[in-house]
Design a protein around this motif. Structure first.
Motif, PDB file in Angstrom:
ATOM      1  N   ILE A 101      18.841 -10.466 -35.111  1.00  0.00           N
ATOM      2  CA  ILE A 101      18.104 -10.634 -33.856  1.00  0.00           C
ATOM      3  C   ILE A 101      16.988 -11.649 -34.014  1.00  0.00           C
ATOM      4  O   ILE A 101      16.775 -12.510 -33.146  1.00  0.00           O
ATOM      5  CB  ILE A 101      17.552  -9.267 -33.382  1.00  0.00           C
ATOM      6  N   ALA A 102      16.258 -11.560 -35.129  1.00  0.00           N
ATOM      7  CA  ALA A 102      15.145 -12.491 -35.349  1.00  0.00           C
ATOM      8  C   ALA A 102      15.641 -13.935 -35.393  1.00  0.00           C
ATOM      9  O   ALA A 102      14.991 -14.843 -34.843  1.00  0.00           O
ATOM     10  CB  ALA A 102      14.410 -12.134 -36.637  1.00  0.00           C
ATOM     11  N   ARG A 103      16.784 -14.169 -36.039  1.00  0.00           N
ATOM     12  CA  ARG A 103      17.339 -15.532 -36.091  1.00  0.00           C
ATOM     13  C   ARG A 103      17.716 -16.006 -34.688  1.00  0.00           C
ATOM     14  O   ARG A 103      17.467 -17.162 -34.325  1.00  0.00           O
ATOM     15  CB  ARG A 103      18.561 -15.571 -37.012  1.00  0.00           C
ATOM     16  N   TYR A 104      18.323 -15.110 -33.912  1.00  0.00           N
ATOM     17  CA  TYR A 104      18.708 -15.487 -32.548  1.00  0.00           C
ATOM     18  C   TYR A 104      17.471 -15.795 -31.710  1.00  0.00           C
ATOM     19  O   TYR A 104      17.436 -16.788 -30.973  1.00  0.00           O
ATOM     20  CB  TYR A 104      19.526 -14.363 -31.912  1.00  0.00           C
ATOM     21  N   VAL A 105      16.463 -14.942 -31.791  1.00  0.00           N
ATOM     22  CA  VAL A 105      15.232 -15.149 -31.018  1.00  0.00           C
ATOM     23  C   VAL A 105      14.602 -16.494 -31.368  1.00  0.00           C
ATOM     24  O   VAL A 105      14.179 -17.262 -30.484  1.00  0.00           O
ATOM     25  CB  VAL A 105      14.251 -13.990 -31.273  1.00  0.00           C
ATOM     26  N   ALA A 106      14.552 -16.807 -32.652  1.00  0.00           N
ATOM     27  CA  ALA A 106      13.931 -18.058 -33.083  1.00  0.00           C
ATOM     28  C   ALA A 106      14.722 -19.282 -32.629  1.00  0.00           C
ATOM     29  O   ALA A 106      14.135 -20.328 -32.310  1.00  0.00           O
ATOM     30  CB  ALA A 106      13.781 -18.070 -34.603  1.00  0.00           C
ATOM     31  N   ASP A 110      14.085 -20.394 -25.271  1.00  0.00           N
ATOM     32  CA  ASP A 110      13.966 -20.534 -23.823  1.00  0.00           C
ATOM     33  C   ASP A 110      14.726 -19.481 -23.030  1.00  0.00           C
ATOM     34  O   ASP A 110      14.597 -19.442 -21.795  1.00  0.00           O
ATOM     35  CB  ASP A 110      14.458 -21.932 -23.403  1.00  0.00           C
ATOM     36  N   VAL A 111      15.536 -18.641 -23.670  1.00  0.00           N
ATOM     37  CA  VAL A 111      16.289 -17.659 -22.883  1.00  0.00           C
ATOM     38  C   VAL A 111      15.331 -16.556 -22.435  1.00  0.00           C
ATOM     39  O   VAL A 111      14.502 -16.078 -23.217  1.00  0.00           O
ATOM     40  CB  VAL A 111      17.474 -17.069 -23.678  1.00  0.00           C
ATOM     41  N   PRO A 112      15.396 -16.131 -21.163  1.00  0.00           N
ATOM     42  CA  PRO A 112      14.425 -15.144 -20.669  1.00  0.00           C
ATOM     43  C   PRO A 112      14.693 -13.728 -21.178  1.00  0.00           C
ATOM     44  O   PRO A 112      13.766 -12.917 -21.250  1.00  0.00           O
ATOM     45  CB  PRO A 112      14.593 -15.223 -19.149  1.00  0.00           C
ATOM     46  N   TRP A 113      15.959 -13.418 -21.485  1.00  0.00           N
ATOM     47  CA  TRP A 113      16.331 -12.094 -21.995  1.00  0.00           C
ATOM     48  C   TRP A 113      17.060 -12.265 -23.330  1.00  0.00           C
ATOM     49  O   TRP A 113      17.832 -13.213 -23.506  1.00  0.00           O
ATOM     50  CB  TRP A 113      17.276 -11.381 -21.027  1.00  0.00           C
ATOM     51  N   ILE A 114      16.849 -11.307 -24.212  1.00  0.00           N
ATOM     52  CA  ILE A 114      17.611 -11.266 -25.464  1.00  0.00           C
ATOM     53  C   ILE A 114      18.819 -10.359 -25.205  1.00  0.00           C
ATOM     54  O   ILE A 114      18.686  -9.138 -25.069  1.00  0.00           O
ATOM     55  CB  ILE A 114      16.766 -10.716 -26.628  1.00  0.00           C
ATOM     56  N   LEU A 115      19.985 -10.968 -25.091  1.00  0.00           N
ATOM     57  CA  LEU A 115      21.206 -10.265 -24.719  1.00  0.00           C
ATOM     58  C   LEU A 115      22.230 -10.364 -25.847  1.00  0.00           C
ATOM     59  O   LEU A 115      22.224 -11.305 -26.632  1.00  0.00           O
ATOM     60  CB  LEU A 115      21.805 -10.848 -23.437  1.00  0.00           C
ATOM     61  N   GLY A 116      23.136  -9.423 -25.874  1.00  0.00           N
ATOM     62  CA  GLY A 116      24.201  -9.412 -26.876  1.00  0.00           C
ATOM     63  C   GLY A 116      24.593  -7.986 -27.172  1.00  0.00           C
ATOM     64  O   GLY A 116      24.516  -7.106 -26.310  1.00  0.00           O
ATOM     65  N   GLY A 117      25.001  -7.752 -28.407  1.00  0.00           N
ATOM     66  CA  GLY A 117      25.365  -6.392 -28.774  1.00  0.00           C
ATOM     67  C   GLY A 117      26.307  -6.336 -29.942  1.00  0.00           C
ATOM     68  O   GLY A 117      26.537  -7.317 -30.652  1.00  0.00           O
ATOM     69  N   VAL A 137      10.986  -7.511 -33.468  1.00  0.00           N
ATOM     70  CA  VAL A 137      11.654  -8.805 -33.668  1.00  0.00           C
ATOM     71  C   VAL A 137      11.930  -9.556 -32.369  1.00  0.00           C
ATOM     72  O   VAL A 137      12.435 -10.680 -32.413  1.00  0.00           O
ATOM     73  CB  VAL A 137      12.977  -8.629 -34.444  1.00  0.00           C
ATOM     74  N   THR A 138      11.596  -8.983 -31.228  1.00  0.00           N
ATOM     75  CA  THR A 138      11.931  -9.646 -29.961  1.00  0.00           C
ATOM     76  C   THR A 138      10.737 -10.264 -29.259  1.00  0.00           C
ATOM     77  O   THR A 138      10.904 -10.969 -28.254  1.00  0.00           O
ATOM     78  CB  THR A 138      12.612  -8.667 -28.992  1.00  0.00           C
ATOM     79  N   VAL A 155      17.334  -0.983 -25.964  1.00  0.00           N
ATOM     80  CA  VAL A 155      16.398  -1.772 -25.178  1.00  0.00           C
ATOM     81  C   VAL A 155      15.009  -1.686 -25.797  1.00  0.00           C
ATOM     82  O   VAL A 155      14.667  -0.721 -26.482  1.00  0.00           O
ATOM     83  CB  VAL A 155      16.352  -1.298 -23.703  1.00  0.00           C
ATOM     84  N   ASN A 156      14.220  -2.727 -25.535  1.00  0.00           N
ATOM     85  CA  ASN A 156      12.865  -2.726 -26.081  1.00  0.00           C
ATOM     86  C   ASN A 156      11.853  -2.258 -25.024  1.00  0.00           C
ATOM     87  O   ASN A 156      12.217  -1.968 -23.879  1.00  0.00           O
ATOM     88  CB  ASN A 156      12.501  -4.096 -26.655  1.00  0.00           C
ATOM     89  N   THR A 157      10.598  -2.178 -25.446  1.00  0.00           N
ATOM     90  CA  THR A 157       9.548  -1.690 -24.552  1.00  0.00           C
ATOM     91  C   THR A 157       9.406  -2.571 -23.323  1.00  0.00           C
ATOM     92  O   THR A 157       9.217  -2.075 -22.200  1.00  0.00           O
ATOM     93  CB  THR A 157       8.209  -1.620 -25.311  1.00  0.00           C
ATOM     94  N   LYS A 158       9.510  -3.878 -23.521  1.00  0.00           N
ATOM     95  CA  LYS A 158       9.384  -4.807 -22.393  1.00  0.00           C
ATOM     96  C   LYS A 158      10.441  -4.525 -21.331  1.00  0.00           C
ATOM     97  O   LYS A 158      10.153  -4.509 -20.130  1.00  0.00           O
ATOM     98  CB  LYS A 158       9.528  -6.243 -22.903  1.00  0.00           C
ATOM     99  N   ALA A 159      11.683  -4.286 -21.754  1.00  0.00           N
ATOM    100  CA  ALA A 159      12.766  -4.014 -20.798  1.00  0.00           C
ATOM    101  C   ALA A 159      12.528  -2.703 -20.070  1.00  0.00           C
ATOM    102  O   ALA A 159      12.764  -2.597 -18.856  1.00  0.00           O
ATOM    103  CB  ALA A 159      14.106  -3.986 -21.529  1.00  0.00           C
ATOM    104  N   LEU A 160      12.074  -1.672 -20.781  1.00  0.00           N
ATOM    105  CA  LEU A 160      11.810  -0.388 -20.147  1.00  0.00           C
ATOM    106  C   LEU A 160      10.683  -0.510 -19.116  1.00  0.00           C
ATOM    107  O   LEU A 160      10.778   0.043 -18.005  1.00  0.00           O
ATOM    108  CB  LEU A 160      11.451   0.654 -21.205  1.00  0.00           C
TER     109      LEU A 160
END
Length: 552
Positions: A101-106, A110-117, A137-138, A155-160
């Motif tokens: 996740i950290a690699r993807y975030v970095a 510019d993506v507004p949401w961290i999506l995947g699974g 990590v998000t 989901v993270n705190t921001k999404a909740l």
């Protein structure tokens, strides 16, 4: 009428030599196959006269030629999107997930949401990851990451906060929010609770869906898949309807696979949606794409105790709980809905994991049979993890196909840690009864449920025959194994039949030349090496859509 493919010798476009064939039902060594104008023109031990100056001769080199694999339950657009987003499926364990996740975030600032699974439930205590571990990590962006079986989301705190979910938020009727002792959401949403956040995820654009579908199609062709049934076409969870993407590719000729779409039955609605489904079906009729199946999800999954069971689950100490899982559609209403869908000419494709859900689906198909007669719509039930022994024989009697996801019939952490203790010994022995279904005369089809699990048909066939993955020491209920011919037939002629693709799924005169060339003949080696076979080339109507092949 005289068969044009027999009685005279004519030159062929392609000639497959020096190997064996599996014709969709049986192994036939030493035969040559000729293809002309996209169809099988000859299956013979004497190819004299078939070769002309322009004939391409493909040397099987001792390998196996078989009909193209047809995946009877798959989600290609989801699979393609996960490959493009934050793909956790290759990783295992919290540390590996956080690093991914950290690699993807970095790399995607510019993506507004961290999506995947693709995370795996057994990797977390209680099968439920925590928002705090995702927060680490998000950063300040909301994250929504579905698990491998797509029945839960991390989901993270921001999404909740974005969704307004807190200790006072009630569980939806078809889902559950994981909570701490004070009721505070901890970061995992099950089943229908996923939509509380998923509805806020920015919709996937049409162009991204098209790109995902093209990527998925190329990947599936590399595994020998020439057709499939997309198990959900419609707005579901955080995904929008992919029908327009399929229609674009079908219209402009980029859809090389043969696809049937299963239109999503919205479980919070009833029969009033039937006319909409008819209109959607009638709007997409292409030579390689149509949408004349309807998908009903009748229950959840055993790992989060939402699969519908005839008797309640056990707890970790072996005591009965009050929970027997969910029926997403009222079983009495289900009988009416299936009867109406059958009368309207829809094939019905039911997700059923638990023995109660399987029985509810069979009861609904029996009601449709009683009311409408035999429609030859080839209804089917997918997954079939637990079937009560009393219901095994009903598949053949009712003409309902058993749609198998064989990769799940193994001792893996999900089975050992999250399933067996809560089903108990008797129901454990009823799991994935492929052998009993075959012996009862049931029609078998096969699929992967990708991206829930690997879309590799050879990996699934390996498990269907061995009841264990390569390298596993113990077989899971080995008495339920299939022989190699039966397993391959389920993934070729069986799934082609289910999709009403009656011109394909077999190697015989006049059939469409949807073919797969393997680098070896699994019938000549030990069964524990089936999964080592690899696809050399894949053909659709005689055209190579994947791979290289030797000619001489």
């Amino acid at each position: 009428m005289r068969n044009p493919y027999h009685g005279k010798v004519a030159k062929v476009d392609t000639l497959f030599v020096n190997g064996s064939i599996f014709d969709g039902h049986r192994h036939r060594p030493g035969l040559t196959v000729g293809v002309r104008a996209g169809r099988i023109a000859a299956v013979t031990a004497d190819p004299a006269g078939l070769r002309g100056p322009r004939t391409e001769v493909v040397d099987l080199a001792g390998g196996l030629l078989l009909p193209g694999f047809v995946d009877a339950h798959i989600h290609p657009v989801q699979g393609g999107l996960e490959r493009a987003h934050c793909d956790l499926s290759p990783a295992h364990g919290l540390t590996a997930y956080q690093e991914t996740i950290a690699r993807y975030v970095a790399s995607h600032p510019d993506v507004p949401w961290i999506l995947g699974g693709g995370w795996h439930q057994p990797d977390f205590a209680g099968a439920a990851p925590l928002k705090a571990d995702l927060d680490a990590v998000t950063g300040d962006r909301p994250a929504f990451l579905v698990n491998a079986d797509h029945h839960g989301a991390w989901v993270n705190t921001k999404a909740l906060r974005y969704a307004g979910i807190d200790a006072t938020t009630p569980d939806p009727p078809d889902g559950r929010i994981e909570r701490g002792p004070d009721g505070t959401p901890t970061g995992t949403l099950h089943e229908g609770a996923m939509s509380l956040v998923g509805r806020l995820v920015p919709p996937t654009t049409h162009d991204k869906q098209v790109a995902a579908l093209l990527d998925a199609q190329a990947y599936l062709h590399s595994l020998g898949v020439t057709g499939w049934q997309d198990a959900i076409l419609g707005d579901y969870a955080n995904l929008s309807d992919a029908t327009p993407a399929y229609a674009e590719l079908a219209r402009d000729g980029r859809l090389t696979a043969r696809v049937v779409g299963a239109l999503w039955w919205q479980r919070d609605r009833g029969a009033e949606q039937l006319q909409e489904l008819i209109e959607r079906r009638d709007a997409v009729k292409f030579p390689r794409f149509r949408a004349d199946s309807v998908k009903i999800m009748q229950d959840g999954v055993a790992e989060n105790f939402t699969a519908g069971m005839l008797e309640p689950y056990f707890d970790g100490c072996g005591c009965r709980t009050p929970n027997a899982g969910l029926s997403f559609v009222d079983p009495i209403a289900l009988r009416s809905h299936v009867t109406q869908l059958d009368a309207a000419g829809f094939q019905v494709h039911v997700h059923a994991i638990g023995d109660r859900a399987v029985r509810e689906a069979l009861d609904a198909f029996e009601a449709a049979w009683t009311e409408n007669g035999d429609s030859d719509l080839r209804h089917h039930i997918a997954h079939l993890q637990v079937i009560h022994p009393d219901d095994i024989g009903r598949f053949a009697r009712l003409g309902v196909a058993a749609n198998l996801q064989a990769l799940w019939a193994v001792y893996d952490p999900q089975m050992v840690e999250l399933t067996i203790p809560f089903l108990g010994p008797e129901r454990t022995s009823w799991q994935y009864p492929f052998g009993d279904l075959a012996r009862s005369g049931a029609r078998l089809a096969a699929g992967s449920d990708w991206p829930v699990s690997s879309p590799d048909p050879l990996a699934a066939v390996h498990v269907a025959v061995n009841r264990r993955a390569p390298g596993d020491p113990d077989a899971f209920l080995p008495e339920q194994a299939l022989d190699l011919s039966t397993a391959l037939a389920a993934y070729t002629s069986g799934s082609a039949w289910l999709n009403h693709a009656d011109g394909s799924g077999r190697i015989e005169g006049g059939a469409l030349a949807d073919l797969v060339l393997l680098d070896r003949d699994p019938f000549t080696g030990p069964t524990d090496e089936i999964g080592a076979a690899r696809v050399r080339a894949t053909y659709v109507e005689g055209e190579c859509v994947f791979g290289d092949h030797s000619t001489r």
